[in-house]
Write an enzyme that holds these catalytic residues in place. Sequence first.
Site, mmCIF file in Angstrom:
data_model
loop_
_atom_site.group_PDB
_atom_site.id
_atom_site.type_symbol
_atom_site.label_atom_id
_atom_site.label_comp_id
_atom_site.label_asym_id
_atom_site.label_seq_id
_atom_site.Cartn_x
_atom_site.Cartn_y
_atom_site.Cartn_z
ATOM 1 N N LYS A 201 -9.252 -36.060 -65.967
ATOM 2 C CA LYS A 201 -10.897 -36.186 -66.172
ATOM 3 C C LYS A 201 -11.500 -36.602 -64.705
ATOM 4 O O LYS A 201 -10.650 -37.012 -63.815
ATOM 5 C CB LYS A 201 -11.281 -37.201 -67.122
ATOM 6 N N ARG A 241 -4.748 -37.960 -75.949
ATOM 7 C CA ARG A 241 -4.987 -36.484 -75.989
ATOM 8 C C ARG A 241 -4.638 -36.152 -74.471
ATOM 9 O O ARG A 241 -5.346 -36.671 -73.546
ATOM 10 C CB ARG A 241 -6.359 -36.372 -76.400
HETATM 11 N N1 HH2 Z 1 -11.999 -34.639 -74.160
HETATM 12 C C1 HH2 Z 1 -12.192 -33.199 -73.985
HETATM 13 C C2 HH2 Z 1 -12.379 -32.460 -75.163
HETATM 14 N N2 HH2 Z 1 -12.192 -32.898 -76.516
HETATM 15 N N3 HH2 Z 1 -11.740 -34.968 -77.960
HETATM 16 C C3 HH2 Z 1 -11.465 -35.966 -78.041
HETATM 17 N N4 HH2 Z 1 -11.385 -36.573 -79.199
HETATM 18 N N5 HH2 Z 1 -11.375 -37.128 -76.779
HETATM 19 C C4 HH2 Z 1 -11.639 -36.393 -75.668
HETATM 20 O O1 HH2 Z 1 -11.600 -37.283 -74.731
HETATM 21 C C5 HH2 Z 1 -11.690 -35.136 -75.328
HETATM 22 C C6 HH2 Z 1 -11.935 -34.475 -76.720
HETATM 23 C C7 HH2 Z 1 -12.359 -32.595 -72.665
HETATM 24 O O2 HH2 Z 1 -11.341 -32.302 -72.302
HETATM 25 P P1 HH2 Z 1 -10.765 -30.791 -72.136
HETATM 26 O O3 HH2 Z 1 -10.547 -30.038 -73.536
HETATM 27 O O4 HH2 Z 1 -9.580 -30.484 -71.484
HETATM 28 O O5 HH2 Z 1 -11.756 -30.040 -71.311
HETATM 29 P P2 HH2 Z 1 -12.723 -28.810 -71.658
HETATM 30 O O6 HH2 Z 1 -13.855 -29.572 -72.597
HETATM 31 O O7 HH2 Z 1 -13.608 -28.425 -70.308
HETATM 32 O O8 HH2 Z 1 -12.343 -27.748 -72.720
#
Ligand code: HH2
Length: 284
Positions: A201, A241
């Site tokens: 992040k 995660r």
């Molecule tokens: N962070 C992201 C997405 N979903 N869900 C939970 N429970 N906790 C988190 O910290 C969280 C989440 C963001 O990360 P990522 O899926 O890699 O990126 P993007 O939202 O750009 O797809």
Amino acid sequence: MPAAVMGVVNVTPDSFSDGGRFLDPDVAVAHGRELARQGAAVVDVGGESSRPGASPVPEAEELRRVLPVVRGLVPHVRVSIDTVKPAVAAAAVEAGASLLNDISGALGPLAAELGVGWVAMHMQGTPATMQKDPRYDDVVAEVHGFLAERASAARRAGVEEVWVDPGIGFGKTLGHNLALLHHLPDLVALGYPVLVGTSRKGFLGRLAGGPGGTAAPPSGRLAGSLATATWAMVAGASMVRVHDVAATVQAAVLVGGKEPDAGATGARVRGWRDGRTVTARGEP
Ligand code: HH2
């Protein structure tokens, strides 16, 4: 019991760290299976980016992205669906997903209706605007209070498996993220299993520092990702995660302090800390 590792599969063109890599369902399923082989207890499938500034994806498009991937992974690993849309959540559960990963913290009643687990995450605002000017009087008290209230309502509504997640990076400054991480033991003390997502992040990019004072890109954030995942597990989080599953499973084994069984990577590094073990399909 070592903490579990949730591996991320983003079936999106625009996710902040892996956008566009897993848009082809076959490639996404192969990646999810590889994460399971590396030791992910759960693979989290998402079809809509929630990065700062992201716009919502139409429901039909999100369904088109995630359903073949959920179906392809369910025979191999426990699948969670990362969505805020009730129709997407319901269709993914129909396809075999058994955990709703809900960044809106609003789908507890639906999880009760569908009879699946639920992750309640805290977010201030929406992805489109959340990083513009996040403000709290007391970020730790407000986030923990919100999660305690949502989790207890979901339990009362009949959701057996309720997770809480402080939502690192979702309407939070660097200072807010650090305060929430520092106070994780207080969140754990609420008594619900805790999930933490810091992987790659932006705040880690700021800490790592790129050339000329810029933030380090997602590819340069592994050290911070592992350090924060390790800290979260030491602080009592039951699941982290992450995108980098193999490295995080090593950290989970080290923090758990127990040698994995012969031949097992994370296949047996799974479960949560209320004493129950979770198998690949999610049954206790
Ligand atoms: N962070 C992201 C997405 N979903 N869900 C939970 N429970 N906790 C988190 O910290 C969280 C989440 C963001 O990360 P990522 O899926 O890699 O990126 P993007 O939202 O750009 O797809």
